[in-house]
Design a protein around this motif. Structure first.
Motif, PDB file in Angstrom:
ATOM      1  N   PHE A  37      53.543  22.778  26.791  1.00  0.00           N
ATOM      2  CA  PHE A  37      53.290  22.485  25.379  1.00  0.00           C
ATOM      3  C   PHE A  37      54.237  23.268  24.475  1.00  0.00           C
ATOM      4  CE2 PHE A  37      51.215  23.687  21.395  1.00  0.00           C
ATOM      5  CZ  PHE A  37      51.033  22.436  20.832  1.00  0.00           C
ATOM      6  N   THR A  38      54.310  24.578  24.677  1.00  0.00           N
ATOM      7  CA  THR A  38      55.142  25.429  23.826  1.00  0.00           C
ATOM      8  C   THR A  38      56.610  25.046  23.943  1.00  0.00           C
ATOM      9  OG1 THR A  38      53.581  27.242  24.115  1.00  0.00           O
ATOM     10  CG2 THR A  38      55.774  27.825  23.327  1.00  0.00           C
ATOM     11  N   GLY A  39      57.062  24.825  25.157  1.00  0.00           N
ATOM     12  CA  GLY A  39      58.454  24.427  25.355  1.00  0.00           C
ATOM     13  C   GLY A  39      58.791  23.119  24.671  1.00  0.00           C
ATOM     14  N   SER A  40      57.869  22.167  24.711  1.00  0.00           N
ATOM     15  CA  SER A  40      58.139  20.878  24.066  1.00  0.00           C
ATOM     16  C   SER A  40      58.201  21.010  22.545  1.00  0.00           C
ATOM     17  CB  SER A  40      57.093  19.836  24.472  1.00  0.00           C
ATOM     18  OG  SER A  40      55.835  20.133  23.918  1.00  0.00           O
ATOM     19  N   ILE A  41      57.353  21.862  21.970  1.00  0.00           N
ATOM     20  CA  ILE A  41      57.377  22.070  20.519  1.00  0.00           C
ATOM     21  C   ILE A  41      58.664  22.787  20.117  1.00  0.00           C
ATOM     22  CG2 ILE A  41      56.226  23.207  18.576  1.00  0.00           C
ATOM     23  CD1 ILE A  41      54.759  20.697  19.712  1.00  0.00           C
ATOM     24  N   ILE A  42      59.030  23.833  20.859  1.00  0.00           N
ATOM     25  CA  ILE A  42      60.280  24.546  20.566  1.00  0.00           C
ATOM     26  C   ILE A  42      61.465  23.605  20.703  1.00  0.00           C
ATOM     27  CG2 ILE A  42      61.841  26.354  21.416  1.00  0.00           C
ATOM     28  CD1 ILE A  42      59.291  27.992  22.091  1.00  0.00           C
ATOM     29  N   ASP A  43      61.476  22.808  21.764  1.00  0.00           N
ATOM     30  CA  ASP A  43      62.547  21.849  21.984  1.00  0.00           C
ATOM     31  C   ASP A  43      62.627  20.833  20.839  1.00  0.00           C
ATOM     32  OD1 ASP A  43      64.497  20.766  24.194  1.00  0.00           O
ATOM     33  OD2 ASP A  43      63.385  19.014  23.484  1.00  0.00           O
ATOM     34  N   SER A  44      61.492  20.384  20.349  1.00  0.00           N
ATOM     35  CA  SER A  44      61.479  19.415  19.252  1.00  0.00           C
ATOM     36  C   SER A  44      61.999  20.028  17.958  1.00  0.00           C
ATOM     37  CB  SER A  44      60.068  18.870  19.028  1.00  0.00           C
ATOM     38  OG  SER A  44      59.689  18.046  20.093  1.00  0.00           O
ATOM     39  N   ILE A  45      61.596  21.244  17.658  1.00  0.00           N
ATOM     40  CA  ILE A  45      62.052  21.895  16.426  1.00  0.00           C
ATOM     41  C   ILE A  45      63.559  22.159  16.493  1.00  0.00           C
ATOM     42  CG2 ILE A  45      61.906  24.019  15.063  1.00  0.00           C
ATOM     43  CD1 ILE A  45      58.861  24.001  15.765  1.00  0.00           C
ATOM     44  N   LEU A  46      64.021  22.688  17.620  1.00  0.00           N
ATOM     45  CA  LEU A  46      65.458  22.940  17.760  1.00  0.00           C
ATOM     46  C   LEU A  46      66.258  21.645  17.761  1.00  0.00           C
ATOM     47  CD1 LEU A  46      65.456  25.773  20.459  1.00  0.00           C
ATOM     48  CD2 LEU A  46      65.962  25.998  18.025  1.00  0.00           C
ATOM     49  N   GLY A  47      65.791  20.666  18.523  1.00  0.00           N
ATOM     50  CA  GLY A  47      66.485  19.385  18.592  1.00  0.00           C
ATOM     51  C   GLY A  47      66.509  18.669  17.254  1.00  0.00           C
ATOM     52  N   GLY A  48      65.414  18.751  16.520  1.00  0.00           N
ATOM     53  CA  GLY A  48      65.347  18.112  15.211  1.00  0.00           C
ATOM     54  C   GLY A  48      66.201  18.791  14.166  1.00  0.00           C
ATOM     55  N   SER A  49      66.512  20.057  14.384  1.00  0.00           N
ATOM     56  CA  SER A  49      67.317  20.809  13.426  1.00  0.00           C
ATOM     57  C   SER A  49      68.798  20.829  13.785  1.00  0.00           C
ATOM     58  CB  SER A  49      66.850  22.273  13.367  1.00  0.00           C
ATOM     59  OG  SER A  49      65.501  22.356  13.054  1.00  0.00           O
ATOM     60  N   LEU A  50      69.090  20.987  15.070  1.00  0.00           N
ATOM     61  CA  LEU A  50      70.458  21.287  15.491  1.00  0.00           C
ATOM     62  C   LEU A  50      71.156  20.153  16.238  1.00  0.00           C
ATOM     63  CD1 LEU A  50      69.734  24.937  16.697  1.00  0.00           C
ATOM     64  CD2 LEU A  50      70.577  24.189  14.461  1.00  0.00           C
ATOM     65  N   GLN A  51      70.484  19.018  16.382  1.00  0.00           N
ATOM     66  CA  GLN A  51      71.092  17.835  16.978  1.00  0.00           C
ATOM     67  C   GLN A  51      71.081  16.719  15.943  1.00  0.00           C
ATOM     68  OE1 GLN A  51      68.539  17.923  20.741  1.00  0.00           O
ATOM     69  NE2 GLN A  51      70.301  16.711  21.370  1.00  0.00           N
ATOM     70  N   TYR A  52      72.157  15.997  15.869  1.00  0.00           N
ATOM     71  CA  TYR A  52      72.257  14.893  14.917  1.00  0.00           C
ATOM     72  C   TYR A  52      71.467  13.691  15.403  1.00  0.00           C
ATOM     73  CZ  TYR A  52      74.237  11.061  12.217  1.00  0.00           C
ATOM     74  OH  TYR A  52      74.396   9.968  11.411  1.00  0.00           O
ATOM     75  N   SER A  53      70.752  13.070  14.506  1.00  0.00           N
ATOM     76  CA  SER A  53      70.140  11.763  14.736  1.00  0.00           C
ATOM     77  C   SER A  53      70.442  10.906  13.519  1.00  0.00           C
ATOM     78  CB  SER A  53      68.626  11.858  14.905  1.00  0.00           C
ATOM     79  OG  SER A  53      68.286  12.411  16.147  1.00  0.00           O
ATOM     80  N   GLY A  54      70.886   9.722  13.767  1.00  0.00           N
ATOM     81  CA  GLY A  54      71.194   8.816  12.669  1.00  0.00           C
ATOM     82  C   GLY A  54      70.830   7.388  13.026  1.00  0.00           C
ATOM     83  N   TRP A  55      70.709   6.558  11.997  1.00  0.00           N
ATOM     84  CA  TRP A  55      70.424   5.136  12.200  1.00  0.00           C
ATOM     85  C   TRP A  55      71.727   4.379  12.020  1.00  0.00           C
ATOM     86  CZ3 TRP A  55      66.754   2.360  14.290  1.00  0.00           C
ATOM     87  CH2 TRP A  55      66.754   0.973  14.103  1.00  0.00           C
ATOM     88  N   ASP A  56      72.163   3.698  13.080  1.00  0.00           N
ATOM     89  CA  ASP A  56      73.387   2.913  13.018  1.00  0.00           C
ATOM     90  C   ASP A  56      73.037   1.508  12.550  1.00  0.00           C
ATOM     91  OD1 ASP A  56      75.630   1.170  13.804  1.00  0.00           O
ATOM     92  OD2 ASP A  56      76.395   2.973  14.789  1.00  0.00           O
ATOM     93  N   GLU A  57      73.512   1.143  11.384  1.00  0.00           N
ATOM     94  CA  GLU A  57      73.203  -0.166  10.800  1.00  0.00           C
ATOM     95  C   GLU A  57      73.812  -1.308  11.606  1.00  0.00           C
ATOM     96  OE1 GLU A  57      71.162  -1.040   8.446  1.00  0.00           O
ATOM     97  OE2 GLU A  57      70.619   1.009   7.939  1.00  0.00           O
TER      98      GLU A  57
END
Length: 176
Positions: free
Chosen positions: A107-127
């Motif tokens: 649980f803790t690892g998944s939350i940490i991974d989500s916070i780091l991934g959501g902050s430090l990895q790019y996500s975008g919507w390609d039109e």
């Protein structure tokens, strides 16, 4: 194909001299169990950094099903660890301690991974492609994060953070 980042991350886990289930719970969640949330989650994921719902596939997105799966993944690894200790060792920690600990690690690892991934990895919507992408392009609109780290580096950091936080919590705070 494995690259230098993944080899370094896996080598770090071995070099910690800690029981491996701490890091395995995080890594296994990220590799296997997040797909359960994507496949079976009916709601759009919640993004803990942006504090809003985002399209499926966005780095850092959290679903109830995915989080539950990460807890079950941690529990499965804990059960495997306990059984292997019973077979190959003469003494082992109690099953309930290992079960609770590994479930909380997942649980803790998944939350940490989500916070780091959501902050430090790019996500975008390609039109043009009509899907979430992890690399910026002229056709993509940013959803969250910056294009700073790859997924392997995020996994490395989340494993390291979880492997230092969880033993401290269990040893100093919960007195296990």
């Amino acid at each position: 194909m494995r690259d230098i980042e993944e080899i370094f991350k896996n080598g770090f886990q071995i070099g910690l001299n800690r029981p491996p289930e701490w890091e395995v719970c995080v890594s296994y969640y990220d590799r296997k169990f997040f797909k359960i949330g994507t496949a079976f989650g009916t709601l759009r994921p919640f993004h803990p950094v942006c504090m809003r719902r985002v399209p499926a596939g966005t780095n850092g997105g959290i679903t109830f099903i995915g989080t539950l799966a990460s807890c079950l993944g941690g529990a499965l690894i804990g059960c495997t660890y306990f059984l292997s200790n019973c077979v190959f060792c003469y003494e082992s920690s109690s099953f309930i301690t290992i079960f609770i600990y590994s479930t909380l690690c997942g649980f803790t690892g998944s939350i940490i991974d989500s916070i780091l991934g959501g902050s430090l990895q790019y996500s975008g919507w390609d039109e043009e492609l009509k899907k979430v992408v992890s690399k910026p392009s002229e056709h993509s609109k940013t959803i969250s994060g910056v294009n700073l780290f790859s997924n392997n580096i995020i996994n490395f950091i989340s494993c390291a953070v979880t492997s230092f936080i969880m033993p401290s919590i269990f040893y100093y705070i919960l007195d296990f």
